[in-house]
Write a protein that holds these residues in place. Structure first.
Motif, PDB file in Angstrom:
ATOM      1  N   PHE A 199       0.859  -1.179   0.000  1.00  0.00           N
ATOM      2  CA  PHE A 199       0.000   0.000   0.000  1.00  0.00           C
ATOM      3  C   PHE A 199       0.900   1.235   0.000  1.00  0.00           C
ATOM      4  O   PHE A 199       2.014   1.203   0.516  1.00  0.00           O
ATOM      5  CB  PHE A 199      -0.879   0.050   1.256  1.00  0.00           C
ATOM      6  CG  PHE A 199      -1.966  -0.984   1.300  1.00  0.00           C
ATOM      7  CD1 PHE A 199      -3.074  -0.880   0.462  1.00  0.00           C
ATOM      8  CD2 PHE A 199      -1.900  -2.060   2.179  1.00  0.00           C
ATOM      9  CE1 PHE A 199      -4.092  -1.828   0.508  1.00  0.00           C
ATOM     10  CE2 PHE A 199      -2.908  -3.008   2.230  1.00  0.00           C
ATOM     11  CZ  PHE A 199      -3.999  -2.892   1.398  1.00  0.00           C
ATOM     12  N   HIS A 242      -0.573 -10.577  15.179  1.00  0.00           N
ATOM     13  CA  HIS A 242      -0.792  -9.312  15.878  1.00  0.00           C
ATOM     14  C   HIS A 242      -1.582  -8.358  14.981  1.00  0.00           C
ATOM     15  O   HIS A 242      -1.692  -8.578  13.768  1.00  0.00           O
ATOM     16  CB  HIS A 242       0.545  -8.643  16.208  1.00  0.00           C
ATOM     17  CG  HIS A 242       1.415  -9.442  17.130  1.00  0.00           C
ATOM     18  ND1 HIS A 242       0.926 -10.363  18.015  1.00  0.00           N
ATOM     19  CD2 HIS A 242       2.759  -9.442  17.305  1.00  0.00           C
ATOM     20  CE1 HIS A 242       1.922 -10.895  18.690  1.00  0.00           C
ATOM     21  NE2 HIS A 242       3.057 -10.360  18.274  1.00  0.00           N
ATOM     22  N   ASN A 243      -2.032  -7.236  15.545  1.00  0.00           N
ATOM     23  CA  ASN A 243      -2.694  -6.191  14.755  1.00  0.00           C
ATOM     24  C   ASN A 243      -1.737  -5.738  13.655  1.00  0.00           C
ATOM     25  O   ASN A 243      -0.550  -5.547  13.910  1.00  0.00           O
ATOM     26  CB  ASN A 243      -3.043  -4.983  15.641  1.00  0.00           C
ATOM     27  CG  ASN A 243      -4.098  -5.342  16.678  1.00  0.00           C
ATOM     28  OD1 ASN A 243      -3.885  -5.158  17.870  1.00  0.00           O
ATOM     29  ND2 ASN A 243      -5.217  -5.868  16.247  1.00  0.00           N
ATOM     30  N   GLY A 244      -2.286  -5.599  12.456  1.00  0.00           N
ATOM     31  CA  GLY A 244      -1.470  -5.108  11.344  1.00  0.00           C
ATOM     32  C   GLY A 244      -0.613  -6.173  10.672  1.00  0.00           C
ATOM     33  O   GLY A 244       0.209  -5.857   9.803  1.00  0.00           O
ATOM     34  N   ALA A 245      -0.813  -7.454  11.031  1.00  0.00           N
ATOM     35  CA  ALA A 245       0.025  -8.526  10.453  1.00  0.00           C
ATOM     36  C   ALA A 245      -0.302  -8.795   8.989  1.00  0.00           C
ATOM     37  O   ALA A 245       0.495  -9.395   8.266  1.00  0.00           O
ATOM     38  CB  ALA A 245      -0.146  -9.800  11.275  1.00  0.00           C
ATOM     39  N   LYS A 295      -3.673  -9.968   8.020  1.00  0.00           N
ATOM     40  CA  LYS A 295      -4.733 -10.975   7.943  1.00  0.00           C
ATOM     41  C   LYS A 295      -5.920 -10.512   7.088  1.00  0.00           C
ATOM     42  O   LYS A 295      -6.364 -11.216   6.187  1.00  0.00           O
ATOM     43  CB  LYS A 295      -5.238 -11.317   9.366  1.00  0.00           C
ATOM     44  CG  LYS A 295      -4.138 -11.757  10.301  1.00  0.00           C
ATOM     45  CD  LYS A 295      -4.641 -12.034  11.704  1.00  0.00           C
ATOM     46  CE  LYS A 295      -5.178 -10.832  12.445  1.00  0.00           C
ATOM     47  NZ  LYS A 295      -4.180  -9.824  12.823  1.00  0.00           N
ATOM     48  N   THR A 296      -6.421  -9.298   7.390  1.00  0.00           N
ATOM     49  CA  THR A 296      -7.586  -8.794   6.648  1.00  0.00           C
ATOM     50  C   THR A 296      -7.228  -8.559   5.180  1.00  0.00           C
ATOM     51  O   THR A 296      -8.032  -8.836   4.283  1.00  0.00           O
ATOM     52  CB  THR A 296      -8.105  -7.491   7.292  1.00  0.00           C
ATOM     53  OG1 THR A 296      -8.342  -7.756   8.673  1.00  0.00           O
ATOM     54  CG2 THR A 296      -9.378  -7.005   6.650  1.00  0.00           C
ATOM     55  N   THR A 297      -6.020  -8.076   4.946  1.00  0.00           N
ATOM     56  CA  THR A 297      -5.589  -7.850   3.554  1.00  0.00           C
ATOM     57  C   THR A 297      -5.614  -9.171   2.784  1.00  0.00           C
ATOM     58  O   THR A 297      -6.070  -9.220   1.637  1.00  0.00           O
ATOM     59  CB  THR A 297      -4.170  -7.223   3.529  1.00  0.00           C
ATOM     60  OG1 THR A 297      -4.179  -6.061   4.354  1.00  0.00           O
ATOM     61  CG2 THR A 297      -3.749  -6.847   2.133  1.00  0.00           C
TER      62      THR A 297
HETATM   63  N1  LIG Z   1      -6.158   0.517   2.391  1.00  0.00           N
HETATM   64  C1  LIG Z   1      -4.983   0.582   3.012  1.00  0.00           C
HETATM   65  N2  LIG Z   1      -4.127   1.596   2.784  1.00  0.00           N
HETATM   66  C2  LIG Z   1      -2.930   1.666   3.374  1.00  0.00           C
HETATM   67  N3  LIG Z   1      -2.474   0.741   4.252  1.00  0.00           N
HETATM   68  C3  LIG Z   1      -3.278  -0.293   4.537  1.00  0.00           C
HETATM   69  C4  LIG Z   1      -4.571  -0.440   3.938  1.00  0.00           C
HETATM   70  N4  LIG Z   1      -5.140  -1.576   4.408  1.00  0.00           N
HETATM   71  C5  LIG Z   1      -4.241  -2.104   5.270  1.00  0.00           C
HETATM   72  N5  LIG Z   1      -3.130  -1.358   5.351  1.00  0.00           N
HETATM   73  C6  LIG Z   1      -1.932  -1.627   6.155  1.00  0.00           C
HETATM   74  O1  LIG Z   1      -1.522  -2.956   5.879  1.00  0.00           O
HETATM   75  C7  LIG Z   1      -1.066  -3.596   7.077  1.00  0.00           C
HETATM   76  C8  LIG Z   1      -1.871  -4.860   7.301  1.00  0.00           C
HETATM   77  O2  LIG Z   1      -3.209  -4.490   7.655  1.00  0.00           O
HETATM   78  P1  LIG Z   1      -4.369  -5.560   7.903  1.00  0.00           P
HETATM   79  O3  LIG Z   1      -5.631  -4.819   8.112  1.00  0.00           O
HETATM   80  O4  LIG Z   1      -4.341  -6.576   6.833  1.00  0.00           O
HETATM   81  O5  LIG Z   1      -3.873  -6.225   9.288  1.00  0.00           O
HETATM   82  P2  LIG Z   1      -4.612  -7.245  10.233  1.00  0.00           P
HETATM   83  O6  LIG Z   1      -3.656  -8.358  10.496  1.00  0.00           O
HETATM   84  O7  LIG Z   1      -5.938  -7.622   9.677  1.00  0.00           O
HETATM   85  O8  LIG Z   1      -4.792  -6.376  11.554  1.00  0.00           O
HETATM   86  P3  LIG Z   1      -5.934  -6.389  12.700  1.00  0.00           P
HETATM   87  O9  LIG Z   1      -5.700  -7.626  13.518  1.00  0.00           O
HETATM   88  O10 LIG Z   1      -5.618  -5.149  13.462  1.00  0.00           O
HETATM   89  O11 LIG Z   1      -7.272  -6.343  12.029  1.00  0.00           O
HETATM   90  C9  LIG Z   1      -1.184  -2.564   8.180  1.00  0.00           C
HETATM   91  O12 LIG Z   1       0.060  -1.938   8.343  1.00  0.00           O
HETATM   92  C10 LIG Z   1      -2.216  -1.593   7.644  1.00  0.00           C
HETATM   93  O13 LIG Z   1      -2.027  -0.299   8.164  1.00  0.00           O
END
Ligand SMILES: Nc1ncnc2c1ncn2[C@@H]1O[C@H](COP(=O)(O)OP(=O)(O)OP(=O)(O)O)[C@@H](O)[C@H]1O
Length: 312
Positions: free
Chosen positions: A11, A39-42, A44-46
Motif C-alpha cells: 500500500f 498481531h494487529n497489522g500482520a 490478515k484482513t488484507t
Molecule cells: N487501504 C490501506 N491503505 C494503506 N495501508 C493499509 C490499507 N489496508 C491495510 N493497510 C496496512 O496494511 C497492514 C496490514 O493491515 P491488515 O488490516 O491486513 O492487518 P490485520 O492483520 O488484519 O490487523 P488487525 O488484527 O488489526 O485487524 C497494516 O500496516 C495496515 O495499516
C-alpha cells in the motif's frame, strides 16, 4: 481447492510504502477450516480481501479450482462469501427473511432457490422465530448470524470470516463456533477465519496459520502445535467480574492470565492448582475446565519468541 501463490501487497507510495503481504503461499482443501492469526497489522484482513477479490495483490496469483481470482472477478463473486469485520453486509431495516431474499435476488437465484435456502438457513441458525423482526432490533450475535447467512445465500465454496466472534458474548461465540463446524462438516465448505479469539481457536481445533509483518510464519494443525510447549496442565476458570474485582488486590498476578472478559464474566488460565485451591472460596467460580495445553503460550512462542522453524 484454494491456492495462494507468492502473493504480495504493497500500500502507499515512495517512502510511505507499507508491505501488507510479503510472498504468501497457502493451499487450502475443500472442507478445511483455517484460522489466521497474528498481531494487529500482520496482514490478515488484507489476505482475506485479496481472496474475496476486493483487493488486487501487487504480485502473485490466487486460484480457486485452478481459476484465477485476479484475472476473472466473477470467480470470487460466485465462489467466495465474505463477512468482513466493520463493513456489515446486511441491511438493518430489513428482517432476516428480507435480507436473504434481497441478496438472493442480487445473486440471480431463482424464487425457488431463495425460498429453499432461506428456510434452510433460518432453521440452521435458529432464527426461524425471529424471521420477521427487523435486524436492527437483534443482538450482535444474532446480527452476526444474519451476516453469515447472507454470505452463504449464494452457496459459496469458500467462506471468509473476519473476526466472527468479535464483541460476542460467550454463548453467542459458541453458537458461531458450532455453525462454523457444521458448515465445514456437513456442507464441505472451505472456511478461513481471522481471529484473536483464543477460545474459538481452541474449540475449532483446526489448522492454524500465523502471520507476522505480512509474512506467513507458521502453518500447522493445532494438534501438532501443542507439542511446541511443555505438557503442563492448564486450568481455565470462568469467574464473575464482580468477585475478580473484589479480590484483585489479593490475587498473585504471576499465577494466572486473564484471557477474556465479556458480559460480566472473566476467563482466566492458570497452571497452578495451588492458586485455585487458595482462591476457590473467594472467587465466584462458574466453571473450571482442565485444558490439555495453553494456546496463549503457543502464540507467544511462535510470534514473540520465534519458534518458527521448529518441527512440531
Ligand atoms: N487501504 C490501506 N491503505 C494503506 N495501508 C493499509 C490499507 N489496508 C491495510 N493497510 C496496512 O496494511 C497492514 C496490514 O493491515 P491488515 O488490516 O491486513 O492487518 P490485520 O492483520 O488484519 O490487523 P488487525 O488484527 O488489526 O485487524 C497494516 O500496516 C495496515 O495499516
Amino acid at each position: 481447492m484454494l491456492k495462494i501463490s507468492n502473493i504480495s501487497k504493497e500500500f502507499g507510495k515512495n517512502n510511505k510504502k507499507v508491505q501488507a503481504l510479503n510472498h504468501i503461499n497457502l493451499q487450502v482443501d475443500k472442507g478445511e477450516i483455517v484460522c489466521i492469526l497474528g498481531h494487529n497489522g500482520a496482514g490478515k484482513t488484507t489476505l482475506i480481501k485479496c481472496i474475496s477479490g476486493l483487493i488486487i495483490p501487487t504480485s502473485g496469483e490466487i486460484t480457486i479450482d485452478s481459476e484465477s481470482v485476479i484475472k476473472n472477478s466473477n470467480i470470487p463473486k460466485n465462489k467466495v462469501g465474505a463477512v468482513l469485520e466493520g463493513s456489515r453486509n446486511i441491511y438493518y431495516y430489513l428482517t432476516p427473511r428480507e435480507n436473504l431474499k434481497y441478496f438472493g435476488l442480487l445473486n440471480n437465484l431463482s424464487k425457488r432457490e431463495i425460498e429453499e435456502r432461506t428456510e434452510y438457513y433460518l432453521n440452521l441458525f435458529d432464527l426461524k422465530n425471529r424471521e420477521n423482526d427487523m435486524v436492527k432490533q437483534f443482538s450482535r450475535g444474532m446480527q452476526q448470524k444474519v451476516a453469515i447467512m447472507v454470505a452463504l445465500m449464494k452457496e459459496p465454496d469458500i467462506l471468509l470470516l473476519d473476526e466472527p466472534t468479535l464483541g460476542l458474548d460467550i454463548i453467542s461465540s459458541s453458537i458461531v463456533k458450532n455453525i462454523i463446524k457444521e458448515l465445514s462438516e456437513k456442507s464441505n465448505k472451505t472456511i478461513m477465519i481471522t481471529t484473536h479469539d483464543v477460545r474459538l481457536i481452541e474449540n475449532l481445533d483446526s489448522r492454524v496459520v500465523f502471520m507476522k509483518e505480512g509474512r506467513l510464519v507458521k502453518d500447522d494443525y493445532l494438534s501438532n502445535l501443542k507439542n511446541i510447549i511443555g505438557q503442563e496442565d492448564t486450568y481455565e476458570l470462568v469467574i464473575t467480574e464482580q468477585s475478580f474485582k473484589r479480590q484483585m488486590n489479593e490475587l498473585i498476578e504471576t499465577d494466572y492470565q486473564v484471557i477474556d472478559n465479556r458480559e460480566n464474566l472473566i476467563i482466566i488460565n492458570t497452571t497452578s492448582k495451588k492458586w485455585i485451591a487458595q482462591n476457590i472460596d473467594s472467587l465466584d467460580i462458574i466453571n473450571i475446565n482442565k485444558k490439555e495445553y495453553d494456546f496463549e503460550a503457543i502464540y507467544r512462542r511462535i510470534l514473540e519468541e520465534g519458534a518458527i522453524n521448529e518441527k512440531p
